[in-house]
Design a protein around this motif. Structure first.
Motif, PDB file in Angstrom:
ATOM      1  N   ALA A 148      -9.930  -0.664   1.989  1.00 54.23           N
ATOM      2  CA  ALA A 148     -10.083  -1.027   0.576  1.00 54.23           C
ATOM      3  C   ALA A 148      -8.975  -0.384  -0.258  1.00 54.23           C
ATOM      4  O   ALA A 148      -8.360  -1.037  -1.111  1.00 54.23           O
ATOM      5  CB  ALA A 148     -11.457  -0.598   0.071  1.00 54.23           C
ATOM      6  N   GLN A 149      -8.698   0.876   0.010  1.00 54.37           N
ATOM      7  CA  GLN A 149      -7.627   1.561  -0.715  1.00 54.37           C
ATOM      8  C   GLN A 149      -6.282   0.913  -0.409  1.00 54.37           C
ATOM      9  O   GLN A 149      -5.430   0.778  -1.302  1.00 54.37           O
ATOM     10  CB  GLN A 149      -7.601   3.042  -0.346  1.00 54.37           C
ATOM     11  CG  GLN A 149      -6.620   3.846  -1.165  1.00 54.37           C
ATOM     12  CD  GLN A 149      -6.663   5.331  -0.862  1.00 54.37           C
ATOM     13  OE1 GLN A 149      -7.490   5.791  -0.072  1.00 54.37           O
ATOM     14  NE2 GLN A 149      -5.783   6.087  -1.464  1.00 54.37           N
ATOM     15  N   ALA A 150      -6.073   0.504   0.841  1.00 55.18           N
ATOM     16  CA  ALA A 150      -4.823  -0.173   1.208  1.00 55.18           C
ATOM     17  C   ALA A 150      -4.648  -1.467   0.417  1.00 55.18           C
ATOM     18  O   ALA A 150      -3.539  -1.788  -0.024  1.00 55.18           O
ATOM     19  CB  ALA A 150      -4.792  -0.444   2.710  1.00 55.18           C
ATOM     20  N   LEU A 151      -5.735  -2.224   0.232  1.00 58.59           N
ATOM     21  CA  LEU A 151      -5.645  -3.455  -0.559  1.00 58.59           C
ATOM     22  C   LEU A 151      -5.295  -3.156  -2.011  1.00 58.59           C
ATOM     23  O   LEU A 151      -4.532  -3.894  -2.642  1.00 58.59           O
ATOM     24  CB  LEU A 151      -6.959  -4.239  -0.486  1.00 58.59           C
ATOM     25  CG  LEU A 151      -7.190  -5.051   0.775  1.00 58.59           C
ATOM     26  CD1 LEU A 151      -8.588  -5.654   0.772  1.00 58.59           C
ATOM     27  CD2 LEU A 151      -6.138  -6.154   0.917  1.00 58.59           C
ATOM     28  N   TYR A 152      -5.852  -2.092  -2.541  1.00 57.17           N
ATOM     29  CA  TYR A 152      -5.516  -1.704  -3.912  1.00 57.17           C
ATOM     30  C   TYR A 152      -4.007  -1.472  -4.037  1.00 57.17           C
ATOM     31  O   TYR A 152      -3.339  -2.038  -4.909  1.00 57.17           O
ATOM     32  CB  TYR A 152      -6.286  -0.432  -4.290  1.00 57.17           C
ATOM     33  CG  TYR A 152      -6.001   0.031  -5.698  1.00 57.17           C
ATOM     34  CD1 TYR A 152      -6.781  -0.411  -6.769  1.00 57.17           C
ATOM     35  CD2 TYR A 152      -4.954   0.912  -5.971  1.00 57.17           C
ATOM     36  CE1 TYR A 152      -6.524   0.015  -8.063  1.00 57.17           C
ATOM     37  CE2 TYR A 152      -4.694   1.335  -7.259  1.00 57.17           C
ATOM     38  CZ  TYR A 152      -5.479   0.881  -8.305  1.00 57.17           C
ATOM     39  OH  TYR A 152      -5.218   1.302  -9.593  1.00 57.17           O
ATOM     40  N   TRP A 153      -3.467  -0.650  -3.133  1.00 59.92           N
ATOM     41  CA  TRP A 153      -2.045  -0.326  -3.205  1.00 59.92           C
ATOM     42  C   TRP A 153      -1.170  -1.499  -2.774  1.00 59.92           C
ATOM     43  O   TRP A 153      -0.019  -1.616  -3.218  1.00 59.92           O
ATOM     44  CB  TRP A 153      -1.751   0.929  -2.393  1.00 59.92           C
ATOM     45  CG  TRP A 153      -2.341   2.138  -3.036  1.00 59.92           C
ATOM     46  CD1 TRP A 153      -3.394   2.893  -2.585  1.00 59.92           C
ATOM     47  CD2 TRP A 153      -1.959   2.714  -4.288  1.00 59.92           C
ATOM     48  NE1 TRP A 153      -3.681   3.901  -3.476  1.00 59.92           N
ATOM     49  CE2 TRP A 153      -2.817   3.813  -4.536  1.00 59.92           C
ATOM     50  CE3 TRP A 153      -0.971   2.407  -5.231  1.00 59.92           C
ATOM     51  CZ2 TRP A 153      -2.706   4.605  -5.678  1.00 59.92           C
ATOM     52  CZ3 TRP A 153      -0.870   3.202  -6.367  1.00 59.92           C
ATOM     53  CH2 TRP A 153      -1.725   4.276  -6.577  1.00 59.92           C
ATOM     54  N   LEU A 154      -1.704  -2.387  -1.944  1.00 57.81           N
ATOM     55  CA  LEU A 154      -0.962  -3.609  -1.598  1.00 57.81           C
ATOM     56  C   LEU A 154      -0.719  -4.444  -2.851  1.00 57.81           C
ATOM     57  O   LEU A 154       0.386  -4.958  -3.065  1.00 57.81           O
ATOM     58  CB  LEU A 154      -1.744  -4.420  -0.554  1.00 57.81           C
ATOM     59  CG  LEU A 154      -1.150  -5.773  -0.160  1.00 57.81           C
ATOM     60  CD1 LEU A 154       0.246  -5.618   0.426  1.00 57.81           C
ATOM     61  CD2 LEU A 154      -2.081  -6.475   0.841  1.00 57.81           C
ATOM     62  N   GLY A 155      -1.749  -4.566  -3.702  1.00 57.09           N
ATOM     63  CA  GLY A 155      -1.569  -5.288  -4.960  1.00 57.09           C
ATOM     64  C   GLY A 155      -0.505  -4.640  -5.828  1.00 57.09           C
ATOM     65  O   GLY A 155       0.350  -5.320  -6.414  1.00 57.09           O
ATOM     66  N   VAL A 156      -0.525  -3.318  -5.895  1.00 55.67           N
ATOM     67  CA  VAL A 156       0.469  -2.592  -6.686  1.00 55.67           C
ATOM     68  C   VAL A 156       1.870  -2.835  -6.137  1.00 55.67           C
ATOM     69  O   VAL A 156       2.814  -3.122  -6.887  1.00 55.67           O
ATOM     70  CB  VAL A 156       0.148  -1.075  -6.710  1.00 55.67           C
ATOM     71  CG1 VAL A 156       1.273  -0.287  -7.367  1.00 55.67           C
ATOM     72  CG2 VAL A 156      -1.182  -0.821  -7.422  1.00 55.67           C
ATOM     73  N   ALA A 157       2.025  -2.721  -4.812  1.00 58.22           N
ATOM     74  CA  ALA A 157       3.343  -2.911  -4.200  1.00 58.22           C
ATOM     75  C   ALA A 157       3.853  -4.332  -4.410  1.00 58.22           C
ATOM     76  O   ALA A 157       5.044  -4.530  -4.697  1.00 58.22           O
ATOM     77  CB  ALA A 157       3.271  -2.579  -2.703  1.00 58.22           C
ATOM     78  N   ARG A 158       2.970  -5.314  -4.275  1.00 57.37           N
ATOM     79  CA  ARG A 158       3.385  -6.709  -4.501  1.00 57.37           C
ATOM     80  C   ARG A 158       3.822  -6.927  -5.942  1.00 57.37           C
ATOM     81  O   ARG A 158       4.808  -7.618  -6.206  1.00 57.37           O
ATOM     82  CB  ARG A 158       2.245  -7.660  -4.140  1.00 57.37           C
ATOM     83  CG  ARG A 158       2.056  -7.828  -2.661  1.00 57.37           C
ATOM     84  CD  ARG A 158       0.865  -8.707  -2.337  1.00 57.37           C
ATOM     85  NE  ARG A 158       0.854  -9.077  -0.927  1.00 57.37           N
ATOM     86  CZ  ARG A 158      -0.209  -9.568  -0.313  1.00 57.37           C
ATOM     87  NH1 ARG A 158      -1.355  -9.747  -0.965  1.00 57.37           N
ATOM     88  NH2 ARG A 158      -0.143  -9.876   0.965  1.00 57.37           N
ATOM     89  N   PHE A 159       3.090  -6.333  -6.876  1.00 57.31           N
ATOM     90  CA  PHE A 159       3.475  -6.457  -8.281  1.00 57.31           C
ATOM     91  C   PHE A 159       4.813  -5.771  -8.545  1.00 57.31           C
ATOM     92  O   PHE A 159       5.691  -6.320  -9.219  1.00 57.31           O
ATOM     93  CB  PHE A 159       2.394  -5.861  -9.188  1.00 57.31           C
ATOM     94  CG  PHE A 159       2.842  -5.744 -10.616  1.00 57.31           C
ATOM     95  CD1 PHE A 159       2.989  -6.883 -11.402  1.00 57.31           C
ATOM     96  CD2 PHE A 159       3.137  -4.513 -11.165  1.00 57.31           C
ATOM     97  CE1 PHE A 159       3.425  -6.784 -12.722  1.00 57.31           C
ATOM     98  CE2 PHE A 159       3.569  -4.401 -12.473  1.00 57.31           C
ATOM     99  CZ  PHE A 159       3.706  -5.541 -13.260  1.00 57.31           C
TER     100      PHE A 159
END
Length: 199
Positions: A148-159
């Motif tokens: 879940a935390q990885a998905l959070y930071w994945l969104g940040v990295a994609r943005f």
């Protein structure tokens, strides 16, 4: 069948570890330990670190440094270590990119270390590498709080990579759908400001 156990080649000098990290182009894993008095530290040394997957992952991706807080309280204080075990991921200059506190079993520890690699790349603005790492963690450790935390930071990295809010929102919506009770879903579920009342 018992898990295969191997040892980690720990460095004990922070200065030598920084040099090694520069040469190897790796980040450092700083293990702040109070073993044998600290039960969690003793368990990390007896159970988690000898696990083959953990040892191999650390050897491949990190320069491992063992710091005994009793012997080096100055270094512990410099890294704001107030509890052991504390594992910090730092770059070759010593700057911290991730922190893991308390005892962590082997499988969970590999997930945390994988996530820390993504955070390290994100902090260095290596967005494509961070995206790859966060995707891998979210898939390999699916169903866990680390995923879940990885998905959070994945969104940040994609943005950060695209400057497109839609990339952030799409990933965070997936996080909220797949992990509705996660702390990370709560962080991603940002309420919209109410529209101004018409006059």
């Amino acid at each position: 069948m018992a898990a295969r156990r191997i040892s980690i080649d720990w460095e004990t000098s922070l200065d030598r570890a920084k040099d090694w990290a520069r040469q190897e182009k790796k980040s450092m894993l700083l293990d702040f330990s109070a073993a044998p008095m600290c039960g969690g530290c003793a368990a990390m040394d007896a159970v988690t670190y000898p696990d083959a997957h953990v040892a191999e992952f650390i050897s491949k991706h990190y320069v491992p440094v063992k710091i005994k807080v009793k012997d080096r309280p100055d270094i512990a204080a410099g890294y704001d270590v107030n509890w052991t075990p504390s594992v910090l991921i730092a770059d070759e200059s010593g700057r911290t990119h991730s922190r893991i506190e308390g005892y962590v079993p082997a499988e969970d520890f590999v997930a945390h270390l994988s996530l820390a690699l993504g955070r390290y790349e994100l902090d260095r603005q290596q967005f494509q590498r961070a995206i790859h790492q966060f995707q891998e963690v979210s898939q390999r450790h699916r169903g866990t709080e680390t995923a879940a935390q990885a998905l959070y930071w994945l969104g940040v990295a994609r943005f950060k990579d695209s400057k497109d809010q839609a990339q952030l929102r799409a990933t965070w919506n997936l996080l909220i759908d797949d992990y509705p009770v996660s702390e990370w879903s709560k962080r991603a579920n940002i309420p919209r400001a109410p529209a101004a009342a018409a006059s």
